[in-house]
Design a protein around this motif. Sequence first.
Motif, PDB file in Angstrom:
ATOM      1  N   PRO A 433       0.848  -1.210   0.000  1.00  0.00           N
ATOM      2  CA  PRO A 433       0.000   0.000   0.000  1.00  0.00           C
ATOM      3  C   PRO A 433       0.878   1.254   0.000  1.00  0.00           C
ATOM      4  CG  PRO A 433      -0.685  -1.538   1.723  1.00  0.00           C
ATOM      5  CD  PRO A 433       0.633  -2.028   1.206  1.00  0.00           C
ATOM      6  N   GLN A 434       0.376   2.304  -0.596  1.00  0.00           N
ATOM      7  CA  GLN A 434       1.085   3.586  -0.605  1.00  0.00           C
ATOM      8  C   GLN A 434       0.098   4.715  -0.323  1.00  0.00           C
ATOM      9  OE1 GLN A 434       4.312   4.225  -3.622  1.00  0.00           O
ATOM     10  NE2 GLN A 434       3.359   2.471  -4.658  1.00  0.00           N
ATOM     11  N   SER A 435       0.586   5.763   0.347  1.00  0.00           N
ATOM     12  CA  SER A 435      -0.239   6.935   0.655  1.00  0.00           C
ATOM     13  C   SER A 435       0.456   8.184   0.148  1.00  0.00           C
ATOM     14  CB  SER A 435      -0.470   7.061   2.163  1.00  0.00           C
ATOM     15  OG  SER A 435      -1.112   5.907   2.668  1.00  0.00           O
ATOM     16  N   GLY A 436      -0.328   9.130  -0.335  1.00  0.00           N
ATOM     17  CA  GLY A 436       0.243  10.384  -0.824  1.00  0.00           C
ATOM     18  C   GLY A 436      -0.809  11.468  -0.930  1.00  0.00           C
ATOM     19  N   LYS A 437      -0.382  12.604  -1.473  1.00  0.00           N
ATOM     20  CA  LYS A 437      -1.294  13.742  -1.628  1.00  0.00           C
ATOM     21  C   LYS A 437      -1.114  14.343  -3.009  1.00  0.00           C
ATOM     22  CE  LYS A 437      -1.659  15.127   3.216  1.00  0.00           C
ATOM     23  NZ  LYS A 437      -1.375  16.199   4.206  1.00  0.00           N
ATOM     24  N   ILE A 438      -2.192  14.881  -3.536  1.00  0.00           N
ATOM     25  CA  ILE A 438      -2.167  15.614  -4.802  1.00  0.00           C
ATOM     26  C   ILE A 438      -2.641  17.031  -4.525  1.00  0.00           C
ATOM     27  CG2 ILE A 438      -3.169  15.828  -7.116  1.00  0.00           C
ATOM     28  CD1 ILE A 438      -3.542  12.793  -7.112  1.00  0.00           C
ATOM     29  N   LYS A 439      -1.896  18.006  -5.011  1.00  0.00           N
ATOM     30  CA  LYS A 439      -2.327  19.401  -4.930  1.00  0.00           C
ATOM     31  C   LYS A 439      -2.416  19.943  -6.342  1.00  0.00           C
ATOM     32  CE  LYS A 439      -0.385  20.457  -0.375  1.00  0.00           C
ATOM     33  NZ  LYS A 439       0.516  21.344   0.397  1.00  0.00           N
ATOM     34  N   LEU A 440      -3.562  20.500  -6.680  1.00  0.00           N
ATOM     35  CA  LEU A 440      -3.719  21.093  -8.005  1.00  0.00           C
ATOM     36  C   LEU A 440      -4.624  22.306  -7.908  1.00  0.00           C
ATOM     37  CD1 LEU A 440      -6.771  20.059  -9.009  1.00  0.00           C
ATOM     38  CD2 LEU A 440      -5.535  17.955  -9.415  1.00  0.00           C
ATOM     39  N   ARG A 441      -4.654  23.062  -8.989  1.00  0.00           N
ATOM     40  CA  ARG A 441      -5.462  24.287  -9.039  1.00  0.00           C
ATOM     41  C   ARG A 441      -6.568  24.082 -10.063  1.00  0.00           C
ATOM     42  NH1 ARG A 441      -4.763  28.987  -6.738  1.00  0.00           N
ATOM     43  NH2 ARG A 441      -5.552  30.914  -7.639  1.00  0.00           N
ATOM     44  N   TYR A 442      -7.793  24.232  -9.635  1.00  0.00           N
ATOM     45  CA  TYR A 442      -8.947  24.074 -10.507  1.00  0.00           C
ATOM     46  C   TYR A 442      -9.563  25.453 -10.702  1.00  0.00           C
ATOM     47  CZ  TYR A 442     -13.492  22.321 -12.155  1.00  0.00           C
ATOM     48  OH  TYR A 442     -14.622  22.085 -12.884  1.00  0.00           O
ATOM     49  N   GLY A 443      -9.276  26.076 -11.879  1.00  0.00           N
ATOM     50  CA  GLY A 443      -9.708  27.461 -12.075  1.00  0.00           C
ATOM     51  C   GLY A 443      -8.975  28.340 -11.087  1.00  0.00           C
ATOM     52  N   LYS A 444      -9.735  29.005 -10.216  1.00  0.00           N
ATOM     53  CA  LYS A 444      -9.134  29.872  -9.200  1.00  0.00           C
ATOM     54  C   LYS A 444      -8.998  29.148  -7.857  1.00  0.00           C
ATOM     55  CE  LYS A 444      -9.200  33.857 -11.593  1.00  0.00           C
ATOM     56  NZ  LYS A 444      -8.190  34.879 -11.690  1.00  0.00           N
ATOM     57  N   LYS A 445      -9.271  27.834  -7.827  1.00  0.00           N
ATOM     58  CA  LYS A 445      -9.320  27.120  -6.565  1.00  0.00           C
ATOM     59  C   LYS A 445      -8.125  26.196  -6.406  1.00  0.00           C
ATOM     60  CE  LYS A 445     -14.371  27.103  -6.435  1.00  0.00           C
ATOM     61  NZ  LYS A 445     -14.522  27.928  -5.258  1.00  0.00           N
ATOM     62  N   ASP A 446      -7.615  26.103  -5.186  1.00  0.00           N
ATOM     63  CA  ASP A 446      -6.599  25.115  -4.850  1.00  0.00           C
ATOM     64  C   ASP A 446      -7.311  23.885  -4.303  1.00  0.00           C
ATOM     65  OD1 ASP A 446      -4.300  26.650  -5.487  1.00  0.00           O
ATOM     66  OD2 ASP A 446      -4.654  27.826  -3.675  1.00  0.00           O
ATOM     67  N   VAL A 447      -7.093  22.743  -4.950  1.00  0.00           N
ATOM     68  CA  VAL A 447      -7.742  21.497  -4.548  1.00  0.00           C
ATOM     69  C   VAL A 447      -6.672  20.538  -4.058  1.00  0.00           C
ATOM     70  CG1 VAL A 447      -9.188  19.571  -5.287  1.00  0.00           C
ATOM     71  CG2 VAL A 447      -9.555  21.847  -6.254  1.00  0.00           C
ATOM     72  N   GLU A 448      -6.902  19.927  -2.902  1.00  0.00           N
ATOM     73  CA  GLU A 448      -5.976  18.939  -2.354  1.00  0.00           C
ATOM     74  C   GLU A 448      -6.703  17.612  -2.220  1.00  0.00           C
ATOM     75  OE1 GLU A 448      -3.199  18.238   1.613  1.00  0.00           O
ATOM     76  OE2 GLU A 448      -3.795  20.266   1.045  1.00  0.00           O
ATOM     77  N   LEU A 449      -6.016  16.522  -2.593  1.00  0.00           N
ATOM     78  CA  LEU A 449      -6.597  15.185  -2.501  1.00  0.00           C
ATOM     79  C   LEU A 449      -5.645  14.270  -1.737  1.00  0.00           C
ATOM     80  CD1 LEU A 449      -7.004  16.175  -5.818  1.00  0.00           C
ATOM     81  CD2 LEU A 449      -8.816  14.494  -5.475  1.00  0.00           C
ATOM     82  N   ARG A 450      -6.207  13.478  -0.829  1.00  0.00           N
ATOM     83  CA  ARG A 450      -5.422  12.471  -0.125  1.00  0.00           C
ATOM     84  C   ARG A 450      -5.582  11.160  -0.887  1.00  0.00           C
ATOM     85  NH1 ARG A 450      -6.326  13.096   5.908  1.00  0.00           N
ATOM     86  NH2 ARG A 450      -8.388  12.325   5.410  1.00  0.00           N
ATOM     87  N   VAL A 451      -4.472  10.522  -1.237  1.00  0.00           N
ATOM     88  CA  VAL A 451      -4.493   9.350  -2.119  1.00  0.00           C
ATOM     89  C   VAL A 451      -4.077   8.110  -1.343  1.00  0.00           C
ATOM     90  CG1 VAL A 451      -3.558   8.340  -4.236  1.00  0.00           C
ATOM     91  CG2 VAL A 451      -3.933  10.820  -4.091  1.00  0.00           C
ATOM     92  N   GLU A 452      -4.858   7.042  -1.479  1.00  0.00           N
ATOM     93  CA  GLU A 452      -4.524   5.756  -0.883  1.00  0.00           C
ATOM     94  C   GLU A 452      -4.568   4.695  -1.977  1.00  0.00           C
ATOM     95  OE1 GLU A 452      -3.051   3.485   2.079  1.00  0.00           O
ATOM     96  OE2 GLU A 452      -3.594   5.614   2.306  1.00  0.00           O
TER      97      GLU A 452
END
Length: 755
Positions: A433-452
């Motif tokens: 198993p691996q865990s991580g995070k994704i940070k991206l910008r959607y339009g004017k928004k900063d979106v963060e996702l926790r990935v498993e």
Amino acid sequence: MTTKAVIEGQLKKERLLNRITHQLHDARDLDEILLYLKDEIIALFDAERITIYGVDTEKREIFSKIKEGDEVKEIRLTLGKTSVAGHTAVSGKTFNIADVYDSEELKRLDAALKFDDHWDQISGFKTRQLLSGPILYNNYLKGVLEVINKVGADRFSPEDEKYMGEICRVLGLAFHNQSRIKREPTKFDYLLTQQIISEDDLNKAIARTREQKGDLPTVLVNEFNVSKKALARSFEAYYGVPFVAYEESIIIPTELVRGLNLGYLKRNFWVPMQKENGKMIILIDDPQNAERVKEIKNLMHAEEYEFRVALREDILRFIDTALGDEAEATSVSTILGELEGEHGYREEEEEELLNESDAGIVRLANQLIKDAYDQNASDIHIEPYFGRQPTEIRFRRDGSCYKYMDVPHTHSRPLVSRVKIMAKLDIAEKRLPQSGKIKLRYGKKDVELRVEVTPTAGGREDVVLRVLASGKPLPLEKMAFSEANLKKLMDLAEKPYGIILVVGPTGSGKTTTLHSVLGHINRPEVKIWTAEDPVEISQYGLRQVQTHAKIGYNFAEAMRSFLRADPDIIMVGEMRDAETATIGLEASLTGHLVLSTLHTNSAPETVTRLIDMGMNPLNFADALLGILAQRLVRTICPECKEAYHPEKQEFDLLAQEYGEDLFEELNLSYKDDFQLYRGRGCHNCNDSGYRGRAGIHELLVASSEIKELIQNRAHMEEIRRAAINEGMRTLKQDGILKVFQGLTDFSQVRRVCIV
């Protein structure tokens, strides 16, 4: 100069002349003509300056206005032969002078012609050539136009004299119209009548707008301290439609803008905002622009249209939110179609045709995240199956999973690898198993996702992406607390020291509730530290810390640091171990208010859990203020909500589950007009009947009796009975209360509570 260049120059001048003509016709008043319509006229003549004079018949003067810095000054000249402009006015002649200081030339043009050098001496500007013409309407004098200093030539040309005649003719008509009509109302009249801004400041803002080639409302907000609330009232009064200000919580559905050109929307300042029951709601900067409204109706097919007004800069932000960085919105199905078209495959090499770097796979991964965000999903599940079965994509929204779509099995490994690259994980590792995070910008928004990423049978990998929707805390009053629980919780939060715990399973809204409590007590006179993993909600005034377990910076270490940093209030994300719990207890006993969460099923159970973790019962009882257990239930969709009269059996079941000995306190009885509520199902809720979630709560207040039971290590059931006798209502009871209030139904309460 070639013939072609001459023709192109003439065409350019003709287009400029047409634009000036339109601007003069559209001018809202005389001041706008005198002050703000000069630049393009200067360009038409290739001149250094122009002066446009009007006529004051009562004083027998001509006058003009000039802008110096932020000040507007008025020039007045006598109607007579003491100046070129005055002479032009009384004689009706056009004068083309090569050198205004050449007295011989002036005499040749007219024996009485004189140049008044008064303004040259004051300003330091040197007048050389001068083209002066009368502004007439039906042979009545309306003003004078002077064009000063021909750039790159010794005098103004015959062609310039022709343009002078045309501009003076249009100015004569514009001056005549301005004298005939009363000034039309404008969208800024409310600001003037309420003395939010002066007429002088409005004129300065207009000048600033023209200098910057910008937007007047934006200039008023940014440079003249006019609030958006005031602009909203002014626009609503003028246009007669609601005003919408940009908010991050308002997300334009992607499907509404699909197929529309980004540049077109931005150039014309409108965007579709919502569609429901055949009605299309459009956001636009000018709802009275008939031509644009007609275009919109031709493009956006709907049974009914409703227009709302917004600032241009806000409309641009809404468009960016809807479309992200792409020129057009793209659907997942479109991307999949393109991938299949580009990569026809043979069965024996089906897994080798695509990889994680393929442009289509990159777009597919990005679009899945965008669609999940647009649909307010909390999680994205990527679930590959054996053999040639398609990979299933599911979204979780409002606590429930639903199938979003299938992805061909050939795209499964590349898609999973792409997500792992985005989360900075090892794409070669498929066994652990691996865990991580994704940070991206959607339009004017900063979106963060926790990935498993979890390895599954057959060498496949499941991926779950949790969307960490950062935002601001909700006020406690808007969090569906019962009146009794809200008052008790606010009272506990105002205590100077002690421990408040919020408990429940993962995803039950514990952190949201804690931030709402902090929002209630967040004041300049208190110092608040928080340790969180991750920081999902930000608040001004809080000092928020992100913990990093990999480097040993955990909740316990953060709290030790906080205690040396002069805190009044400490919030720690979770008391997940004895060390963190012990430090939190010590902090509360030394004069600090400590807030935290725990994964337990009920408020009374939390007491026994912490004592089992090693907390001293005497100290814990002394420090404890209260424990709030909570769950999230799906709420009935407001769009398809309907009332119904339940069967007596359903009413009796609710009374029995609430507790017949306590049910009388609700003061409810089964009558012919008794109503409960349910959702029929509509497109707004995916035909589920539910949209959104609300909390149900169980608040145990640490009274003297409860503290004594804790000190004596009483059984959980004893603590529960004592708390109920003192007014605590269980999660199930609070849920049933919300059923009677029409917020949810009993099936949703059953899903989250032991029945």
